[in-house]
Write an enzyme that holds these catalytic residues in place. Structure first.
Site, PDB file in Angstrom:
ATOM      1  N   ASP A 119       0.954  -1.013  -0.011  1.00  8.38           N
ATOM      2  CA  ASP A 119       0.121  -0.034   0.065  1.00  8.38           C
ATOM      3  C   ASP A 119       0.986   1.241  -0.112  1.00  8.38           C
ATOM      4  OD1 ASP A 119       0.836  -0.161   2.657  1.00  8.38           O
ATOM      5  OD2 ASP A 119      -0.903   0.454   3.756  1.00  8.38           O
TER       6      ASP A 119
ATOM      7  N   TYR B  53       2.913   4.696   0.983  1.00  5.74           N
ATOM      8  CA  TYR B  53       3.335   5.222   1.828  1.00  5.74           C
ATOM      9  C   TYR B  53       2.489   6.216   2.497  1.00  5.74           C
ATOM     10  CZ  TYR B  53       7.922   3.977  -0.284  1.00  5.74           C
ATOM     11  OH  TYR B  53       8.829   3.326  -0.660  1.00  5.74           O
TER      12      TYR B  53
ATOM     13  N   PHE C 242       6.791   1.754  -4.277  1.00  2.95           N
ATOM     14  CA  PHE C 242       8.095   2.129  -3.645  1.00  2.95           C
ATOM     15  C   PHE C 242       8.572   3.451  -4.165  1.00  2.95           C
ATOM     16  CE2 PHE C 242       8.029  -2.461  -4.173  1.00  2.95           C
ATOM     17  CZ  PHE C 242       8.410  -2.933  -2.729  1.00  2.95           C
TER      18      PHE C 242
ATOM     19  N   HIS D 190      11.444  -9.129   0.900  1.00  3.94           N
ATOM     20  CA  HIS D 190      10.988  -7.735   0.588  1.00  3.94           C
ATOM     21  C   HIS D 190      12.230  -6.801   0.936  1.00  3.94           C
ATOM     22  CE1 HIS D 190       9.106  -3.931   1.333  1.00  3.94           C
ATOM     23  NE2 HIS D 190       8.027  -4.280   0.842  1.00  3.94           N
TER      24      HIS D 190
END
Length: 252
Positions: A91, A93, A104, A217
């Site tokens: 989701d 920031y 990202f 991740h």
């Protein structure tokens, strides 16, 4: 994006803050490339899409600060026929001024979140790509989006200071459909699935047509841990080699 929510990130200047947040729950204000329009329109016409829009409007009416200002920006910048690589996030920031509608990616001038910093580190290690340098380093990945990298979060809005606050409200139905469309219709592409959440979408992807790369991740919590550390995964060089071997010749 959620793992980065465990780490403090400096906020951007409050100047123009309203422009950096969602203004309305009207998808007509969220432009997308023509190739995505039918899928998007069909979703928002459905009961699930209408329910999502009602939820967003309710939160806005209650005074919630919601990011990003353009939830569908990834679909605006990367048309389906131009997709070459898909990078899945979770989701957006949740810090003011950070999210710009691409997984990202952060708006220019915003301090790099830890996961994005590790992505740049792996690019440097794997391909020799220089780390974004001073005096004005930028963590915006808009250039990637223009080059065929679909930077897709699986949930497309979030409330300020509340990670995953809009998960399970309907966005995932749309983003699953987007992944399926790329899998079925796009030319052979590379899917980079970093972390368990992204890897949960693997059943939606036709691995006989596309290259599927998996690793931990890039969050500092997992980037160096087994079984598949992100740092050292070599995904960028693998993607380049695979794409070079699967280039669709231009029509003459």
């Amino acid at each position: 994006m959620s793992p980065d929510n465990l780490n403090p990130v400096a906020e951007a200047s409050p100047v123009g803050a309203v422009a950096n947040q969602l203004q309305s729950a009207d998808p007509a204000a969220w432009p997308v490339a023509v190739g995505w329009q039918g899928l998007v329109d069909g979703f928002f016409a459905s009961s699930q899409g209408q329910g999502l829009l009602a939820f967003l409007q309710q939160r806005l009416d209650a005074g919630a600060v919601v990011f990003p200002p353009l939830p569908l920006r990834a679909l605006q910048l990367t048309p389906p026929q131009e997709v070459r690589v898909v990078i899945l996030g979770q989701d957006p920031y949740h810090g003011r001024g950070q999210a710009e509608g691409l997984a990202f990616s952060v708006a220019p001038g915003v301090q790099f979140p830890p996961s994005l910093r590790n992505i740049f580190k792996e690019l440097q290690r794997d391909l020799g790509t220089p780390f974004p340098a001073q005096p004005q380093p930028s963590g915006s990945l808009v250039k990637w989006a223009h080059k065929g990298v679909l930077l897709l979060n699986t949930c497309l809005t979030v409330e300020e200071g509340q990670p995953a606050s809009h998960s399970g409200k309907g966005w995932e139905l749309l983003t699953d459909a987007i992944i399926r469309q790329v899998s079925q219709d796009a030319q052979p592409s590379v899917f980079m699935l970093w972390g368990a959440h992204a890897q949960s979408k693997r059943p939606l992807i036709d691995a006989s047509r596309h290259l599927v790369l998996t690793a931990n991740h890039p969050s500092p919590l997992s980037a160096l841990r087994p079984p598949l550390p992100f740092i050292g995964c070599g995904h960028f060089s693998q993607a380049r080699a695979w794409r070079d071997a699967h280039v669709v010749p231009a029509k003459t």
